[in-house]
Motif scaffolding. Structure first.
Motif, PDB file in Angstrom:
ATOM      1  N   ARG A  56      13.690  -5.333   5.001  1.00 52.07           N
ATOM      2  CA  ARG A  56      14.610  -4.483   4.233  1.00 52.07           C
ATOM      3  C   ARG A  56      14.308  -4.462   2.741  1.00 52.07           C
ATOM      4  NH1 ARG A  56      19.526  -7.132   6.999  1.00 52.07           N
ATOM      5  NH2 ARG A  56      19.387  -6.218   9.054  1.00 52.07           N
ATOM      6  N   ASP A  57      13.726  -5.544   2.236  1.00 54.98           N
ATOM      7  CA  ASP A  57      13.439  -5.641   0.805  1.00 54.98           C
ATOM      8  C   ASP A  57      12.052  -5.106   0.454  1.00 54.98           C
ATOM      9  OD1 ASP A  57      15.894  -6.918   0.494  1.00 54.98           O
ATOM     10  OD2 ASP A  57      15.013  -8.873   0.917  1.00 54.98           O
ATOM     11  N   LYS A  85       4.659 -14.575   4.940  1.00 50.04           N
ATOM     12  CA  LYS A  85       4.740 -13.560   3.901  1.00 50.04           C
ATOM     13  C   LYS A  85       3.348 -13.229   3.375  1.00 50.04           C
ATOM     14  CE  LYS A  85       7.124 -12.334  -0.305  1.00 50.04           C
ATOM     15  NZ  LYS A  85       8.074 -12.728  -1.317  1.00 50.04           N
ATOM     16  N   LEU A  86       3.109 -11.939   3.134  1.00 48.57           N
ATOM     17  CA  LEU A  86       1.842 -11.466   2.584  1.00 48.57           C
ATOM     18  C   LEU A  86       2.017 -11.142   1.107  1.00 48.57           C
ATOM     19  CD1 LEU A  86       0.750  -9.183   5.526  1.00 48.57           C
ATOM     20  CD2 LEU A  86      -0.208 -11.386   4.905  1.00 48.57           C
ATOM     21  N   LEU A  87       1.009 -11.472   0.318  1.00 44.02           N
ATOM     22  CA  LEU A  87       1.059 -11.267  -1.120  1.00 44.02           C
ATOM     23  C   LEU A  87       0.129 -10.128  -1.513  1.00 44.02           C
ATOM     24  CD1 LEU A  87       0.816 -15.037  -2.070  1.00 44.02           C
ATOM     25  CD2 LEU A  87       2.886 -13.658  -1.876  1.00 44.02           C
ATOM     26  N   LEU A  88       0.721  -9.052  -2.032  1.00 42.99           N
ATOM     27  CA  LEU A  88      -0.024  -7.882  -2.497  1.00 42.99           C
ATOM     28  C   LEU A  88       0.612  -7.371  -3.780  1.00 42.99           C
ATOM     29  CD1 LEU A  88      -0.263  -6.160   0.940  1.00 42.99           C
ATOM     30  CD2 LEU A  88      -2.244  -6.471  -0.493  1.00 42.99           C
ATOM     31  N   LEU A  93       1.547  -2.293  -1.997  1.00 38.61           N
ATOM     32  CA  LEU A  93       2.641  -2.289  -1.028  1.00 38.61           C
ATOM     33  C   LEU A  93       3.230  -0.893  -0.871  1.00 38.61           C
ATOM     34  CD1 LEU A  93       4.475  -5.612  -1.919  1.00 38.61           C
ATOM     35  CD2 LEU A  93       3.318  -5.088   0.217  1.00 38.61           C
ATOM     36  N   ASN A  94       3.440  -0.194  -1.996  1.00 34.59           N
ATOM     37  CA  ASN A  94       3.986   1.157  -1.930  1.00 34.59           C
ATOM     38  C   ASN A  94       3.050   2.107  -1.189  1.00 34.59           C
ATOM     39  OD1 ASN A  94       6.268   0.379  -3.306  1.00 34.59           O
ATOM     40  ND2 ASN A  94       5.452   0.963  -5.308  1.00 34.59           N
ATOM     41  N   LYS A  95       1.748   1.952  -1.427  1.00 33.50           N
ATOM     42  CA  LYS A  95       0.756   2.798  -0.752  1.00 33.50           C
ATOM     43  C   LYS A  95       0.758   2.549   0.760  1.00 33.50           C
ATOM     44  CE  LYS A  95      -3.975   4.219  -1.711  1.00 33.50           C
ATOM     45  NZ  LYS A  95      -5.212   3.871  -2.414  1.00 33.50           N
ATOM     46  N   ILE A  96       0.835   1.274   1.145  1.00 30.82           N
ATOM     47  CA  ILE A  96       0.871   0.929   2.573  1.00 30.82           C
ATOM     48  C   ILE A  96       2.161   1.419   3.209  1.00 30.82           C
ATOM     49  CG2 ILE A  96       0.961  -0.987   4.208  1.00 30.82           C
ATOM     50  CD1 ILE A  96      -0.839  -2.548   2.291  1.00 30.82           C
ATOM     51  N   ARG A 101       4.782   5.200   7.091  1.00 35.14           N
ATOM     52  CA  ARG A 101       5.890   6.108   7.416  1.00 35.14           C
ATOM     53  C   ARG A 101       5.401   7.323   8.197  1.00 35.14           C
ATOM     54  NH1 ARG A 101       9.304   5.391   1.990  1.00 35.14           N
ATOM     55  NH2 ARG A 101      10.481   3.586   2.688  1.00 35.14           N
ATOM     56  N   GLU A 102       4.087   7.590   8.135  1.00 33.10           N
ATOM     57  CA  GLU A 102       3.522   8.677   8.931  1.00 33.10           C
ATOM     58  C   GLU A 102       3.512   8.258  10.399  1.00 33.10           C
ATOM     59  OE1 GLU A 102      -0.299   9.835   7.434  1.00 33.10           O
ATOM     60  OE2 GLU A 102       0.373   9.614   5.371  1.00 33.10           O
TER      61      GLU A 102
END
Length: 159
Positions: A56-57, A85-88, A93-96, A101-102
């Motif tokens: 959710r976050d 947890k993955l660190l990016l 993160l926004n790009k992924i 969402r597609e």
């Protein structure tokens, strides 16, 4: 003690390249417990059922990856299939997030490795292949192999 350099592969998910059409790859850091790092340094991990997803976050979590318990660990050993947890970077993160969402897109881990002493995972934004795509890829690889074999046999015959 000298600092570790280079890249040491721990586990790879070869089946992912067969089952998915890889569109984009990313390198992410992992938040691990001490016993997980020790188990990885022994070269024991499995990415077969692994996948990544957002909570959710809008944080990215790696799930389904099996890192077996460290056999010299004590009562505070880790659970083998816990969420990690993955660190990016935020823009990655926004790009992924936008790509997933597609329809039909997912995030799969391709490999798990140590880079300069730090645990990293290579993630891919991928789209699932249909069965006929898989058969086509296998047929194409087989045809290329036969062509290369014929070419090498022909060049050997001329020498």
């Amino acid at each position: 003690m000298a600092k570790e350099t280079g890249r040491k592969l721990v586990a790879s998910n070869r089946k992912a390249r067969h089952d998915y059409l890889i569109e984009d790859t990313y390198e992410a850091g992992l938040v691990l417990m001490g016993t997980e790092v020790k188990a990885l340094r022994m070269g024991r991990a499995s990415l077969v059922d692994g996948w990544a997803g957002f909570d959710r976050d809008d944080e990215l979590w790696l799930e389904g990856v099996h890192i077996p318990e460290y056999f010299n660990g004590t009562w505070n050993n880790h659970t083998p299939r816990r969420r990690r947890k993955l660190l990016l970077h935020r823009r990655e993160l926004n790009k992924i997030l936008q790509a997933t969402r597609e329809t039909g897109h997912t995030i799969v881990p391709l490999s798990l490795y140590f880079k300069d002493g730090r645990a990293k995972v290579e993630l891919a934004v991928a789209k699932g292949k249909k069965n006929y795509d898989k058969r086509h890829a296998l047929r194409e690889r087989q045809d290329n192999r036969e062509a290369a074999r014929a070419m090498s046999a022909r060049t050997r015959g001329e020498d």
